[in-house]
Motif scaffolding. Sequence first.
Motif, PDB file in Angstrom:
ATOM      1  N   LEU A 272      -0.109  18.282   3.672  1.00  0.00           N
ATOM      2  CA  LEU A 272      -0.561  17.007   3.085  1.00  0.00           C
ATOM      3  C   LEU A 272      -1.681  16.368   3.887  1.00  0.00           C
ATOM      4  N   ASN A 273      -2.037  16.971   5.012  1.00  0.00           N
ATOM      5  CA  ASN A 273      -3.038  16.383   5.909  1.00  0.00           C
ATOM      6  C   ASN A 273      -2.605  14.971   6.312  1.00  0.00           C
ATOM      7  N   ALA A 274      -3.396  13.964   5.986  1.00  0.00           N
ATOM      8  CA  ALA A 274      -3.036  12.592   6.352  1.00  0.00           C
ATOM      9  C   ALA A 274      -2.639  11.777   5.122  1.00  0.00           C
ATOM     10  N   LYS A 275      -2.214  12.423   4.039  1.00  0.00           N
ATOM     11  CA  LYS A 275      -1.901  11.714   2.804  1.00  0.00           C
ATOM     12  C   LYS A 275      -0.524  11.083   2.803  1.00  0.00           C
ATOM     13  N   LEU A 276       0.318  11.437   3.758  1.00  0.00           N
ATOM     14  CA  LEU A 276       1.678  10.929   3.738  1.00  0.00           C
ATOM     15  C   LEU A 276       1.670   9.421   3.965  1.00  0.00           C
ATOM     16  N   PRO A 277       2.244   8.636   3.025  1.00  0.00           N
ATOM     17  CA  PRO A 277       2.112   7.177   3.099  1.00  0.00           C
ATOM     18  C   PRO A 277       3.077   6.500   4.049  1.00  0.00           C
ATOM     19  N   PHE A 278       3.964   7.240   4.674  1.00  0.00           N
ATOM     20  CA  PHE A 278       4.937   6.600   5.548  1.00  0.00           C
ATOM     21  C   PHE A 278       5.064   7.388   6.840  1.00  0.00           C
ATOM     22  N   GLY A 279       5.420   6.666   7.894  1.00  0.00           N
ATOM     23  CA  GLY A 279       5.694   7.276   9.184  1.00  0.00           C
ATOM     24  C   GLY A 279       7.043   6.823   9.687  1.00  0.00           C
ATOM     25  N   GLY A 280       7.417   7.290  10.871  1.00  0.00           N
ATOM     26  CA  GLY A 280       8.704   6.896  11.419  1.00  0.00           C
ATOM     27  C   GLY A 280       8.791   5.402  11.661  1.00  0.00           C
TER      28      GLY A 280
ATOM     29  N   GLY B 217       0.791  -1.225   0.000  1.00  0.00           N
ATOM     30  CA  GLY B 217       0.000   0.000   0.000  1.00  0.00           C
ATOM     31  C   GLY B 217       0.817   1.265   0.000  1.00  0.00           C
ATOM     32  N   PHE B 218       2.145   1.101   0.017  1.00  0.00           N
ATOM     33  CA  PHE B 218       3.023   2.261   0.131  1.00  0.00           C
ATOM     34  C   PHE B 218       3.090   3.046  -1.183  1.00  0.00           C
ATOM     35  N   LEU B 219       3.386   2.350  -2.280  1.00  0.00           N
ATOM     36  CA  LEU B 219       3.565   3.022  -3.570  1.00  0.00           C
ATOM     37  C   LEU B 219       2.277   3.655  -4.096  1.00  0.00           C
ATOM     38  N   PRO B 220       1.108   2.982  -4.010  1.00  0.00           N
ATOM     39  CA  PRO B 220      -0.118   3.668  -4.462  1.00  0.00           C
ATOM     40  C   PRO B 220      -0.420   4.946  -3.693  1.00  0.00           C
ATOM     41  N   GLN B 221      -0.230   4.935  -2.379  1.00  0.00           N
ATOM     42  CA  GLN B 221      -0.480   6.143  -1.600  1.00  0.00           C
ATOM     43  C   GLN B 221       0.532   7.234  -1.933  1.00  0.00           C
ATOM     44  N   LEU B 222       1.768   6.829  -2.198  1.00  0.00           N
ATOM     45  CA  LEU B 222       2.779   7.812  -2.578  1.00  0.00           C
ATOM     46  C   LEU B 222       2.460   8.421  -3.938  1.00  0.00           C
ATOM     47  N   TRP B 223       1.943   7.607  -4.857  1.00  0.00           N
ATOM     48  CA  TRP B 223       1.610   8.093  -6.187  1.00  0.00           C
ATOM     49  C   TRP B 223       0.443   9.071  -6.152  1.00  0.00           C
TER      50      TRP B 223
END
Length: 294
Positions: free
Chosen positions: A236-244, A38-44
């Motif tokens: 970006l609100n909550a659109k960032l696909p990654f966290g720490g 789910g990382f790459l689709p959210q990043l795209w």
Amino acid sequence: VLIMTGGTGLIMWMAELVTDKGIGQGMSILIFMSICSGFLPQLWEIGYGTNGTDGDWLKFGIVVGVLVVILIFVDFVELCQRRVPVQYTRRMIGRKMYGGSSTYLPLKINMSGVIPPIFASSILAIPTLIAQFGKSDQSWVKWINANLANTTSVWYIALYALMIVFFCFFYTSITFNPDETADNMKQYGGFIPGIRAGNATSRYLTYVMNRLNTVGAVYLLFVALIPTVLIMALGLNAKLPFGGTTILIIAGVGLDTLRQAKAQTEQFQYTGFLLENVESGTKSLPPTVGGGHE
């Protein structure tokens, strides 16, 4: 409930199969693949946009650049070690002499791993869960939703940072015991050059671990708060696909898998390496080495 229980058992069984038959820890590999799926689709979506909203390719480039830099930085720090030199004295056991070797005690900068961010985020999610049982017009519910449910609020960032520092020291104190390590070194005739065996060694290891934990806590704070800073800076609100936590899992699982793959490669090439040395005359081996051929 039955489907959730059965699915959990199936996933645990698959993870054990991956651990037994493959390279790497099975459950970590499955979590790693779940994150990447789910990382790459959210990043795209940041650059392309979704649901009728326009994307921003400049923000997409900034996020990708920051992600690459953070991954390189995390890989570098996770591989860093503080090597404490250890000298072993010679001991006569029966008719054989043992010891007299020099080695080192490897201490990682981040010995707590990904545990502090996970514990901190889990504990901060409890007040938000409790607030769901209250009425939305009550003052305490409004305060929790405004401060603890919002990851960009000052209260959330401050409590999150304090908990990461606390759990960094707390978890390391549980997993690494300086007194036990010093006793084991003393029992086997080991000592740190310039430091007496016993209590002095324990105090020295505690001093080193406190310094490493301080650096490790700052490192975890930097990695954990970078996504929050990007959300606030780029809107970006909550659109960032990654966290720490996501970055630490990706880097940690990737490094561990590569390390095990390298170990397996060296193991399979070890016999061939010895046989090549024998043929070149650089090393002599007993007749039984090399598959038992005489």
